[in-house]
Design a protein around this motif. Structure first.
Motif, short mmCIF file in Angstrom:
data_model
loop_
_atom_site.label_atom_id
_atom_site.label_comp_id
_atom_site.label_asym_id
_atom_site.label_seq_id
_atom_site.Cartn_x
_atom_site.Cartn_y
_atom_site.Cartn_z
N ALA A 21 18.22 -7.68 -15.40
CA ALA A 21 16.62 -7.67 -14.98
C ALA A 21 16.02 -6.32 -15.58
O ALA A 21 16.76 -5.24 -15.44
CB ALA A 21 16.47 -8.07 -13.66
N ALA A 22 14.99 -6.27 -16.03
CA ALA A 22 14.31 -5.25 -16.57
C ALA A 22 13.84 -4.49 -15.52
O ALA A 22 13.58 -5.12 -14.23
CB ALA A 22 12.94 -5.71 -17.36
N LEU A 23 13.55 -3.04 -15.43
CA LEU A 23 13.25 -2.40 -14.42
C LEU A 23 11.43 -2.72 -14.05
O LEU A 23 10.84 -3.28 -14.95
CB LEU A 23 13.06 -0.80 -14.88
CG LEU A 23 14.70 -0.35 -14.92
CD1 LEU A 23 14.57 1.15 -15.58
CD2 LEU A 23 15.20 -0.24 -13.59
N ARG A 69 6.29 -1.35 -3.33
CA ARG A 69 7.23 -2.06 -2.45
C ARG A 69 8.27 -2.88 -3.73
O ARG A 69 9.40 -2.93 -3.30
CB ARG A 69 6.44 -3.02 -1.70
CG ARG A 69 7.73 -3.78 -0.70
CD ARG A 69 7.03 -4.45 0.32
NE ARG A 69 6.31 -3.55 1.38
CZ ARG A 69 4.99 -3.97 1.70
NH1 ARG A 69 4.43 -4.96 0.93
NH2 ARG A 69 4.48 -3.11 2.56
N LYS A 70 7.80 -3.02 -4.79
CA LYS A 70 8.66 -3.87 -5.61
C LYS A 70 9.29 -2.86 -6.75
O LYS A 70 10.05 -3.30 -7.71
CB LYS A 70 7.69 -5.01 -6.48
CG LYS A 70 7.29 -6.06 -5.53
CD LYS A 70 6.17 -6.71 -6.10
CE LYS A 70 5.36 -7.96 -5.22
NZ LYS A 70 4.30 -8.72 -6.13
N MET A 91 5.76 5.97 2.32
CA MET A 91 6.30 5.49 3.84
C MET A 91 5.68 3.91 3.93
O MET A 91 6.82 3.12 4.84
CB MET A 91 5.45 6.31 4.57
CG MET A 91 5.51 5.96 6.16
SD MET A 91 4.60 7.21 7.46
CE MET A 91 2.76 6.47 6.96
N LYS A 92 4.65 3.59 3.79
CA LYS A 92 3.94 2.18 4.10
C LYS A 92 4.75 1.20 3.19
O LYS A 92 4.87 0.01 3.71
CB LYS A 92 2.68 2.20 3.97
CG LYS A 92 1.90 3.03 4.94
CD LYS A 92 0.46 2.71 4.97
CE LYS A 92 -0.23 3.47 5.98
NZ LYS A 92 -1.60 2.75 6.29
N SER A 93 5.29 1.57 2.02
CA SER A 93 6.01 0.26 1.11
C SER A 93 7.30 0.44 1.87
O SER A 93 8.06 -0.86 1.46
CB SER A 93 6.12 0.96 -0.17
OG SER A 93 6.96 2.03 -0.32
N ALA A 94 8.03 1.21 2.47
CA ALA A 94 9.38 1.16 2.84
C ALA A 94 10.39 0.84 1.83
O ALA A 94 11.38 -0.07 2.01
CB ALA A 94 9.64 0.31 4.14
#
Length: 304
Positions: A21-23, A69-70, A91-94
Motif C-alpha cells: 500500500a502507498a503511504l 488519524r489515517k 492528541m485528538k487523532s490518537a
C-alpha cells in the motif's frame, strides 16, 4: 460466501495495511505536499492549509483530525510554526504513527540549519520562533537536503518501496540543482536591492538572492502594522532608498498599500507557497513566479 466474507473481514482487521500500500501523507503546508508528491507520487496526500492561510493560526477542525488519524506520515515545517494547532491534532487523532519525530512525524526544520535562532525569548519580543525561521522552503539549497531526508524517512516507513523513494529524491535534486543555476542567473539584477517586508516570510529567499531587508511592516513579529510604525517606515524611506514593499498572499495589504502610496514605491504581493498565485501550481513554478515578481522592482524607471 458468509464464511468467506468473515475470513476477509478478519484478515483486514489483523492486517489493516497491505505491504504494497502507498503511504498516506498529511502535509501541514502546500509546499510539503508538493515535495511529498515528488518523492512519493503514488501516495495519498492531504494538505491541511492553503497558501492563502496563515499557517501560524489554524483551527484543529474535526476534518483535520480525521485526516491525521489515517496518516502514515505527517510532514510539517516545524520550528514551532504549527505549535498552536498540530499538537491538538496529534492528541485528538490518537494516531500512534505520527507521535514521534523518529517515526511518522517529520519536521523540515529538523533536517537543516535554520536562520534567526534565539537563545532567549520573552513575551515582549512578539510572536518569535526560538528554533529559527520556519519558512525554510524558500531556500532551494535547503530544499535539496530536506527532499533527501524525507525520502529516507519514507523509505524507513515503507521499506519495500525504498528504491523508488530514493530514486525520486535523486531525480528531484538533479532537476532542482539545474533550476537553481537558472534562477540565480535570472535573479542577478536583484542583488543589493532594498525591500520592506511583512513578517519574516521571505527571509530565506531574500538572503539567498542577496536582497536587503531594510524594514518590516510589523512593529513586532505577529503584530499588525500600526499607524505609528507605518509613519516610522515612511520616515525611513526618506533616508534610505527602498525599491519595493513585499507581502504574502495571505496577509492584509492595507499597510503595504498605504506605505506604497505615501513613499512612491511599488507594493508586490508574493505567493507564500504552492497555490499562492495562479502561476505557482508546483514548487518550480512557485520559484519562477517569486523571481518574476521580484524582478518587477528592477524595471522601474528610476532603477533603469
Amino acid at each position: 460466501m458468509r464464511t468467506l466474507s468473515k475470513l476477509l473481514l478478519t484478515s483486514a482487521l489483523v492486517f489493516p495495511v497491505s505491504s504494497h500500500a502507498a503511504l498516506t501523507v498529511f502535509a501541514c503546508e502546500p509546499e510539503w505536499a508538493a515535495l511529498a508528491e515528488e518523492i512519493a507520487p503514488g501516495a495519498t496526500t492531504y494538505t491541511a492549509t492553503t497558501a492563502r492561510q496563515d499557517p501560524h493560526h489554524i483551527q484543529a477542525r474535526p476534518g483535520l483530525i480525521s485526516k491525521m488519524r489515517k496518516a502514515d506520515i505527517v510532514v510539517c515545517s516545524g520550528a514551532e510554526l504549527e505549535t498552536g494547532w498540530l499538537p491538538v491534532l496529534q492528541m485528538k487523532s490518537a494516531n500512534p504513527n505520527v507521535q514521534s519525530r523518529n517515526k511518522g512525524l517529520f519536521f523540515a526544520a529538523d533536517q537543516v540549519d535554520t536562520i534567526g535562532k534565539l537563545e532567549k525569548v520573552d513575551p515582549t519580543m512578539g510572536d518569535v520562533h526560538p528554533e529559527g525561521n520556519p519558512h525554510l522552503h524558500l531556500d532551494p539549497y535547503r530544499m535539496v537536503e530536506i527532499a533527501q531526508a524525507l525520502a529516507e524517512r519514507m523509505a524507513k516507513l515503507d521499506p519495500e518501496n525504498r528504491d523508488t523513494y530514493l530514486a525520486n529524491a535523486k531525480k528531484f535534486s538533479e532537476s532542482w540543482e539545474t533550476n537553481i543555476k537558472r534562477w540565480e542567473k535570472e535573479a542577478a539584477p536583484l542583488k543589493g536591492k532594498n525591500l520592506v517586508t511583512y513578517h519574516s516570510n521571505f527571509d530565506y529567499l531574500l538572503q539567498w538572492l542577496s536582497v536587503n531587508v531594510v524594514g518590516d511592516l510589523e512593529p513586532k513579529p505577529g503584530l499588525p502594522p500600526s499607524t505609528q510604525h507605518l509613519a516610522s517606515l515612511l520616515n525611513l524611506s526618506k533616508k534610505t532608498h527602498i525599491d519595493a514593499i513585499v507581502y504574502a498572499s495571505y496577509q492584509d495589504k492595507k499597510g503595504a498599500d498605504w506605505l506604497s502610496q505615501k513613499a512612491g514605491v511599488p507594493a508586490i504581493e508574493l505567493p507564500m507557497s504552492v497555490g499562492g498565485s495562479a502561476q505557482s501550481n508546483n514548487l518550480i513554478s512557485l520559484y519562477n513566479d517569486l523571481i518574476k515578481k521580484l524582478l518587477e522592482v528592477t524595471r522601474r524607471p528610476e532603477n533603469s
